[in-house]
Design an enzyme around this catalytic site. Structure first.
Site, short mmCIF file in Angstrom:
data_model
loop_
_atom_site.label_atom_id
_atom_site.label_comp_id
_atom_site.label_asym_id
_atom_site.label_seq_id
_atom_site.Cartn_x
_atom_site.Cartn_y
_atom_site.Cartn_z
CG PHE A 83 -7.19 0.24 -8.14
CD1 PHE A 83 -7.85 -0.94 -8.46
CD2 PHE A 83 -7.33 0.75 -6.85
CE1 PHE A 83 -8.64 -1.58 -7.52
CE2 PHE A 83 -8.11 0.12 -5.90
CZ PHE A 83 -8.78 -1.05 -6.24
CG ASP A 84 -5.74 5.06 -6.15
OD1 ASP A 84 -5.14 4.10 -6.66
OD2 ASP A 84 -5.51 5.48 -5.01
#
Length: 407
Positions: free
Chosen positions: A201-202
């Protein structure tokens, strides 16, 4: 690329949450032991060192132990703590739901193990509060960072970030440090485009932000590895590789609305400098070289013409003096874009200093040549050309320093 609907989350937040300037999300899964100390330490730090109203949101993503009970107890104990519960695992999923539900203008998250020193939290969010930057990340890979972790994790971390640079042209230094912040208006545009719900996600969020022309601020952090970390390194690495492949394909095929994001969120280009002001070292070097070639040819012609009646050293002095004045004037106007009479006398005095150093180099070279051998006219010219190259490099440095400081 479209996102599948997220499961509904149970949210319990204080009425004061609407006034919070910063919302720090702590995503957790089965962290009943570490959660209490983490939130109390974070709350104490923000109370003592953060000058604006804040909120802490515990995002429990499908814990099966007593984490939810601990979270509810913390919310009852500390007025600024809110809690959120999801039925499915995934750090990315927890962050997306928590950030999307938050009314705070600046959103952040950190890992529950508090591996990152909290002293970096205010430097992390300050550029977002001021509007200077759009996202901010803690980096363990900056020269100023201080990191304590094993060689295995160090190699994996650096290898992963090198892979991102090669595969996705990432320009940020540390994708996976669990210490990040984002402006809420930026998050509202980017989060619907982020597909990953886990550890990638990051990275996906940062790549999208970079491609959209957003400014990513990096903060060197002090970071101590948690020896009790339960992250499955192999499974996470495989998921990250799949994420890189998926995101790379989306970028290549144009499946992401990057043009729209750039127009909505990207920063406007800097205003063009006035036409008469050349900028950039490469251009200055090219113009200086052109002036230098012309000056050297003029210098050699003057030296050869004056060598017979005056001798070598006087001819060198005369030729160098005349071309030095012309060289300073030409570089002042053409190379560095300085016009008008302001500081002209000062610039020519500084040009004379460069001339004196050039004279010392060329005269010294001639003296050495004459002391060691019976030199021909061709040998004198060759020695002077070599000495002039060294004098030219020195002249560029002196003139650039002087004229940039005076503009």
């Amino acid at each position: 690329m479209t996102r599948t609907p997220e499961p509904r989350a149970a949210v319990h937040a204080r009425p004061t949450a609407a006034t919070a300037v910063l919302d720090v999300v702590v995503p957790v899964h089965n962290e009943e032991v570490d959660l209490g100390p983490c939130v109390r330490r974070l709350h104490a730090h923000l109370t003592a060192h953060f000058p604006y109203p804040f909120r802490i949101t515990v995002a429990d993503n499908a814990s099966s132990d007593g984490t939810w009970a601990v979270a509810e107890a913390l919310a009852a104990e500390l007025p600024e703590v809110g809690v959120l519960r999801l039925a499915e695992k995934g750090r990315g999923r927890a962050l997306r739901v928590a950030w999307s539900a938050s009314p705070a203008p600046v959103l952040a998250y950190l890992d529950v193990d508090l591996s990152t020193d909290l002293a970096a939290l205010l430097p992390l969010v300050a550029p977002l509060l001021s509007g200077h930057s759009d996202l901010a990340i803690g980096t363990r890979l900056a020269r100023a960072s201080r990191v304590v972790r094993g060689a295995k994790r160090e190699v994996i971390s650096r290898g992963y970030n090198l892979l991102l640079r090669g595969a996705l042209a990432a320009r940020f230094s540390d994708a996976q440090c669990g210490f990040k912040a984002i402006r809420a208006d930026v998050a509202a545009e980017l989060l619907p485009l982020v597909q990953d719900t886990g550890w990638f996600f990051d990275t996906e969020l940062l790549v999208l932000a970079q491609r959209a022309g957003l400014r990513i601020h990096e903060v060197p952090v002090d970071w101590v590895d948690d020896p009790d970390s339960r992250v499955d390194i192999v499974a996470t690495a495989l998921a990250d590789l799949r994420g890189i492949g998926r995101l790379g394909r989306a970028l290549l095929t144009g499946a992401l609305p990057l043009a729209r994001l750039r127009s909505q969120l990207g920063r406007a280009p800097l205003p063009a400098p006035p036409a008469q002001v050349p900028v950039g070292l490469p251009g200055q070097l090219a113009r200086f070289a052109a002036v230098g070639v012309a000056s050297t040819l003029a210098y050699l012609l003057l030296f050869v013409a004056a060598r017979g009646p005056l001798g070598a050293q006087p001819a060198n002095l005369l030729a160098l003096l005349l071309t030095a004045v012309a060289n300073t004037a030409a570089n002042r106007r053409l190379t560095f874009g300085v016009t008008g009479r302001r500081h002209a006398g000062r610039h020519h005095l500084q040009g004379m200093l460069a001339f004196a150093l050039g004279l010392a180099l060329t005269s010294g070279a001639l003296a050495v040549l004459h002391a060691t051998t019976t030199a021909s006219r061709a040998a004198e010219v060759a020695v002077l050309v070599t000495a002039n190259l060294a004098a030219t490099a020195l002249r560029f440095l002196l003139l650039r320093l002087a004229m940039h400081h005076r503009r």
